[in-house]
Every structure is written in structure tokens, then in C-alpha cells.
Design a protein around this motif. Structure first.
Motif, PDB file in Angstrom:
ATOM      1  N   TRP A   1      -6.472  -9.479  -3.313  1.00 22.52           N
ATOM      2  CA  TRP A   1      -5.167  -9.920  -3.962  1.00 22.52           C
ATOM      3  C   TRP A   1      -3.972  -9.727  -2.997  1.00 22.52           C
ATOM      4  O   TRP A   1      -3.110  -9.742  -3.744  1.00 22.52           O
ATOM      5  CB  TRP A   1      -5.173  -8.980  -5.215  1.00 22.52           C
ATOM      6  CG  TRP A   1      -5.611  -7.482  -5.015  1.00 22.52           C
ATOM      7  CD1 TRP A   1      -6.991  -6.959  -4.860  1.00 22.52           C
ATOM      8  CD2 TRP A   1      -4.712  -6.451  -4.192  1.00 22.52           C
ATOM      9  NE1 TRP A   1      -6.735  -5.591  -4.630  1.00 22.52           N
ATOM     10  CE2 TRP A   1      -5.531  -5.439  -3.882  1.00 22.52           C
ATOM     11  CE3 TRP A   1      -3.451  -6.622  -3.782  1.00 22.52           C
ATOM     12  CZ2 TRP A   1      -5.044  -4.172  -3.495  1.00 22.52           C
ATOM     13  CZ3 TRP A   1      -2.842  -5.376  -3.476  1.00 22.52           C
ATOM     14  CH2 TRP A   1      -3.807  -4.295  -3.031  1.00 22.52           C
TER      15      TRP A   1
ATOM     16  N   MET B   1      -0.401  -3.003   2.155  1.00 22.22           N
ATOM     17  CA  MET B   1      -1.561  -3.709   2.343  1.00 22.22           C
ATOM     18  C   MET B   1      -0.870  -5.158   3.055  1.00 22.22           C
ATOM     19  O   MET B   1       0.173  -5.749   2.412  1.00 22.22           O
ATOM     20  CB  MET B   1      -2.189  -4.239   1.216  1.00 22.22           C
ATOM     21  CG  MET B   1      -2.902  -2.964   0.508  1.00 22.22           C
ATOM     22  SD  MET B   1      -4.250  -2.564   1.522  1.00 22.22           S
ATOM     23  CE  MET B   1      -5.451  -3.825   1.442  1.00 22.22           C
TER      24      MET B   1
ATOM     25  N   GLU C   1      -2.154   4.264  -5.244  1.00 25.64           N
ATOM     26  CA  GLU C   1      -2.000   4.132  -3.789  1.00 25.64           C
ATOM     27  C   GLU C   1      -1.884   2.592  -3.214  1.00 25.64           C
ATOM     28  O   GLU C   1      -2.395   1.766  -4.230  1.00 25.64           O
ATOM     29  CB  GLU C   1      -3.307   4.496  -3.129  1.00 25.64           C
ATOM     30  CG  GLU C   1      -3.606   6.206  -3.427  1.00 25.64           C
ATOM     31  CD  GLU C   1      -2.804   6.858  -2.673  1.00 25.64           C
ATOM     32  OE1 GLU C   1      -1.844   6.543  -1.740  1.00 25.64           O
ATOM     33  OE2 GLU C   1      -2.841   8.279  -2.847  1.00 25.64           O
ATOM     34  N   PRO C   2      -1.430   2.257  -2.271  1.00 26.47           N
ATOM     35  CA  PRO C   2      -1.249   0.771  -1.703  1.00 26.47           C
ATOM     36  C   PRO C   2      -2.569  -0.096  -2.011  1.00 26.47           C
ATOM     37  O   PRO C   2      -2.548  -1.068  -2.323  1.00 26.47           O
ATOM     38  CB  PRO C   2      -1.025   0.899  -0.283  1.00 26.47           C
ATOM     39  CG  PRO C   2      -0.286   1.952  -0.165  1.00 26.47           C
ATOM     40  CD  PRO C   2      -0.815   3.204  -1.206  1.00 26.47           C
ATOM     41  N   TRP C   3      -3.726   0.544  -1.713  1.00 24.46           N
ATOM     42  CA  TRP C   3      -5.078  -0.225  -1.795  1.00 24.46           C
ATOM     43  C   TRP C   3      -5.362  -0.329  -3.420  1.00 24.46           C
ATOM     44  O   TRP C   3      -6.344  -0.821  -3.420  1.00 24.46           O
ATOM     45  CB  TRP C   3      -5.936   0.503  -0.886  1.00 24.46           C
ATOM     46  CG  TRP C   3      -6.397   1.875  -1.292  1.00 24.46           C
ATOM     47  CD1 TRP C   3      -7.206   2.361  -1.831  1.00 24.46           C
ATOM     48  CD2 TRP C   3      -5.687   2.911  -0.654  1.00 24.46           C
ATOM     49  NE1 TRP C   3      -7.226   3.699  -2.005  1.00 24.46           N
ATOM     50  CE2 TRP C   3      -6.293   4.403  -1.202  1.00 24.46           C
ATOM     51  CE3 TRP C   3      -4.622   3.325   0.347  1.00 24.46           C
ATOM     52  CZ2 TRP C   3      -5.926   5.396  -0.828  1.00 24.46           C
ATOM     53  CZ3 TRP C   3      -4.190   4.644   0.672  1.00 24.46           C
ATOM     54  CH2 TRP C   3      -4.921   5.706   0.126  1.00 24.46           C
ATOM     55  N   GLU C   4      -4.731   0.296  -4.194  1.00 25.31           N
ATOM     56  CA  GLU C   4      -5.227   0.454  -5.531  1.00 25.31           C
ATOM     57  C   GLU C   4      -4.420  -0.775  -6.426  1.00 25.31           C
ATOM     58  O   GLU C   4      -4.411  -0.680  -7.773  1.00 25.31           O
ATOM     59  CB  GLU C   4      -5.142   1.724  -6.068  1.00 25.31           C
ATOM     60  CG  GLU C   4      -6.165   2.625  -5.551  1.00 25.31           C
ATOM     61  CD  GLU C   4      -5.809   4.189  -5.965  1.00 25.31           C
ATOM     62  OE1 GLU C   4      -6.789   5.236  -5.698  1.00 25.31           O
ATOM     63  OE2 GLU C   4      -4.752   4.292  -6.521  1.00 25.31           O
ATOM     64  N   ARG C   5      -3.705  -1.172  -5.938  1.00 25.04           N
ATOM     65  CA  ARG C   5      -2.788  -2.330  -6.621  1.00 25.04           C
ATOM     66  C   ARG C   5      -3.316  -3.764  -7.000  1.00 25.04           C
ATOM     67  O   ARG C   5      -2.533  -4.456  -7.560  1.00 25.04           O
ATOM     68  CB  ARG C   5      -1.557  -2.866  -5.649  1.00 25.04           C
ATOM     69  CG  ARG C   5      -0.784  -1.325  -5.647  1.00 25.04           C
ATOM     70  CD  ARG C   5       0.630  -1.587  -4.742  1.00 25.04           C
ATOM     71  NE  ARG C   5       1.168  -0.424  -4.234  1.00 25.04           N
ATOM     72  CZ  ARG C   5       2.134  -0.173  -3.567  1.00 25.04           C
ATOM     73  NH1 ARG C   5       2.668  -1.312  -2.668  1.00 25.04           N
ATOM     74  NH2 ARG C   5       2.730   0.824  -3.196  1.00 25.04           N
ATOM     75  N   GLU C   6      -4.682  -3.725  -7.112  1.00 25.76           N
ATOM     76  CA  GLU C   6      -5.109  -4.911  -7.379  1.00 25.76           C
ATOM     77  C   GLU C   6      -4.833  -5.453  -8.710  1.00 25.76           C
ATOM     78  O   GLU C   6      -4.356  -6.542  -9.049  1.00 25.76           O
ATOM     79  CB  GLU C   6      -6.774  -4.837  -7.478  1.00 25.76           C
ATOM     80  CG  GLU C   6      -7.659  -5.994  -7.835  1.00 25.76           C
ATOM     81  CD  GLU C   6      -9.060  -5.617  -7.672  1.00 25.76           C
ATOM     82  OE1 GLU C   6      -9.372  -4.712  -7.322  1.00 25.76           O
ATOM     83  OE2 GLU C   6      -9.897  -6.593  -8.076  1.00 25.76           O
TER      84      GLU C   6
ATOM     85  N   SER D   1      -1.050  -6.125  -9.381  1.00 22.00           N
ATOM     86  CA  SER D   1      -0.479  -7.514  -8.470  1.00 22.00           C
ATOM     87  C   SER D   1      -0.807  -8.429  -9.364  1.00 22.00           C
ATOM     88  O   SER D   1      -0.409  -9.618  -8.926  1.00 22.00           O
ATOM     89  CB  SER D   1      -1.074  -7.336  -7.155  1.00 22.00           C
ATOM     90  OG  SER D   1      -2.547  -7.631  -7.174  1.00 22.00           O
TER      91      SER D   1
ATOM     92  N   GLY E   1       2.510  -5.999  -1.557  1.00 24.14           N
ATOM     93  CA  GLY E   1       3.021  -4.784  -1.721  1.00 24.14           C
ATOM     94  C   GLY E   1       3.313  -4.027  -0.165  1.00 24.14           C
ATOM     95  O   GLY E   1       3.731  -2.931  -0.289  1.00 24.14           O
TER      96      GLY E   1
END
Lengths: 142, 75
Positions: free
Chosen positions: A39, A106, B27-32, B35, B71
């Protein structure tokens, strides 16, 4: 009893098995770890360059590893179909690795030198900074 | 016995995630999911885009609504 078992099942994290990446196995190599997700738009942009550096510096001892943080493997696989990676991909759906490395955005890149020390990190990917990234890699490979 | 287990489980479930020892915040890696386009307010994306543009031009600021890019804060 069935209700309890079903409830317990719902409490399990709905992710698939996570891969284990042992950085110690790469001593003597320069490791570039790239945290990415399907994503994340800049991640898509970074892949052609990652493929390029992998090819360019492989002989000198560079290892590029892509750590995918998608919760669903299917999404990562779909991304890889349109954006092929010519470097190994490690799947980390439970987020244990980005947590360990203190990922702040990311994509996130971590460059580890031959002794296993983190020498550089950067958040995001910018096409106009690739020369800078390559300079750091070259410095580590010397 | 069954009743007590069910009761304890229910009591635990009612506390939500508060007692599970989870970190608060994304957390940044959990923004699926965040987004995802569906997570933005409004029903008309084009109109929302214009409104946002007017807003951040007037306020000399941007961000804070929805997600742009991955992000990383670089738009």
C-alpha cells in the motif's frame, strides 16, 4: 464449549507465519534492508533502483533484502507481480522486524556494514537521492 | 465450570483492547487500512481534493487528513 473455542480462535492474530531474518548470517557482507508494503506508493518507486543496486554491487558483497510488512501475503504477491524484485523478500506480517529496527516511516532503509553495525537509515525513497544512497553503499563496501 | 470460563472470557472481551497490553497508536508499518482511499471523509474525492487544496493554501499547511504516499511525510 464450541462458543468458547470459536471465541478463542477469533483472538488469534489473523496473520500468517512470519519469516525469520538472521542478520548475523550476513557478516562480511553489506546488507541493505528495505521495509516495504503493497500500500506504500514510494515503495513501488524504489524497487527498480533496488534491483539496479543489487545487480551493480552484488559482486562486491552487497545483499539487498526486502522486508514486507503486509498483513496479507496475497497483497504482497500482487505487488510483486507488477513490480518485480530481483532480491530476496522476507515476509514479516506480525511487524516484529520493523519494531526491532525502529521503523519510522514507509519505506524505511537500513544499511548494515560488514561487521553488523547499522551505519545508515533513511525514511522514504526519493529518486533524486539515489546517488547519495549509492555513495553510502560504496563506502561500506570498501 | 463451562459457565465460569464463558463469564471470564466475556469479562475480558468487554475490556476491549485496553487490557491486552497493546501499544496505543498506529505504527508506520500498520497503516495499511488507514492509507486506503475508503478511509477518507467525504463521498466525492474530486471535490474533497479541491476543498483540501483550498484549505491548505489558505492555512499555509498540509496533511492531517487522509494519507498521501506511504506516510513518509514527503508527500
Amino acid at each position: 464449549m464450541k462458543f468458547i473455542l470459536t471465541s478463542l480462535l477469533l483472538l488469534l492474530p489473523n496473520t500468517y507465519a512470519t519469516d525469520d531474518l538472521k542478520i548475523e548470517n550476513y557478516r562480511g557482507k553489506v546488507v541493505y534492508i528495505d521495509f516495504w508494503a503493497s500500500w506504500c506508493a514510494p515503495c513501488k518507486e524504489s524497487f527498480p533502483w533496488l534491483n539496479e543496486v543489487q545487480k551493480k554491487y552484488q559482486a562486491q558483497g552487497l545483499v539487498v533484502i526486502g522486508v514486507n510488512v503486509d498483513r496479507e501475503k496475497a497483497k504482497a504477491d500482487e505487488f510483486l507481480k507488477t513490480t518485480p524484485a530481483q532480491f530476496p523478500i522476507v515476509y514479516n506480517p506480525d511487524g516484529s522486524m520493523p519494531k526491532k529496527f525502529g521503523v519510522q516511516g514507509m519505506p524505511y532503509a537500513v544499511i548494515i556494514d560488514k561487521t553488523g553495525k547499522t551505519i545508515h537509515t533513511h525514511i522514504g525513497f526519493r529518486g533524486d537521492k539515489t546517488k547519495e544512497y549509492e555513495h553510502i553503499i560504496e563506502g561500506a563496501l570498501k | 465450570m463451562k459457565k465460569w470460563i464463558a463469564l471470564a472470557l466475556a469479562a475480558w472481551l468487554f475490556t476491549g483492547c485496553a487490557s491486552m497490553g497493546l501499544d496505543v497508536g498506529v505504527e508506520p508499518w500498520e497503516r495499511e487500512l488507514l492509507s486506503d482511499e475508503a478511509m477518507t471523509f467525504g463521498s466525492n474525492p474530486t471535490r474533497l481534493g479541491y476543498e483540501q487544496h483550498t484549505y491548505f493554501s489558505k492555512e499555509a499547511t498540509s496533511g492531517g487528513s487522509g494519507f498521501s504516499g506511504g506516510g513518509c511525510g514527503c508527500n
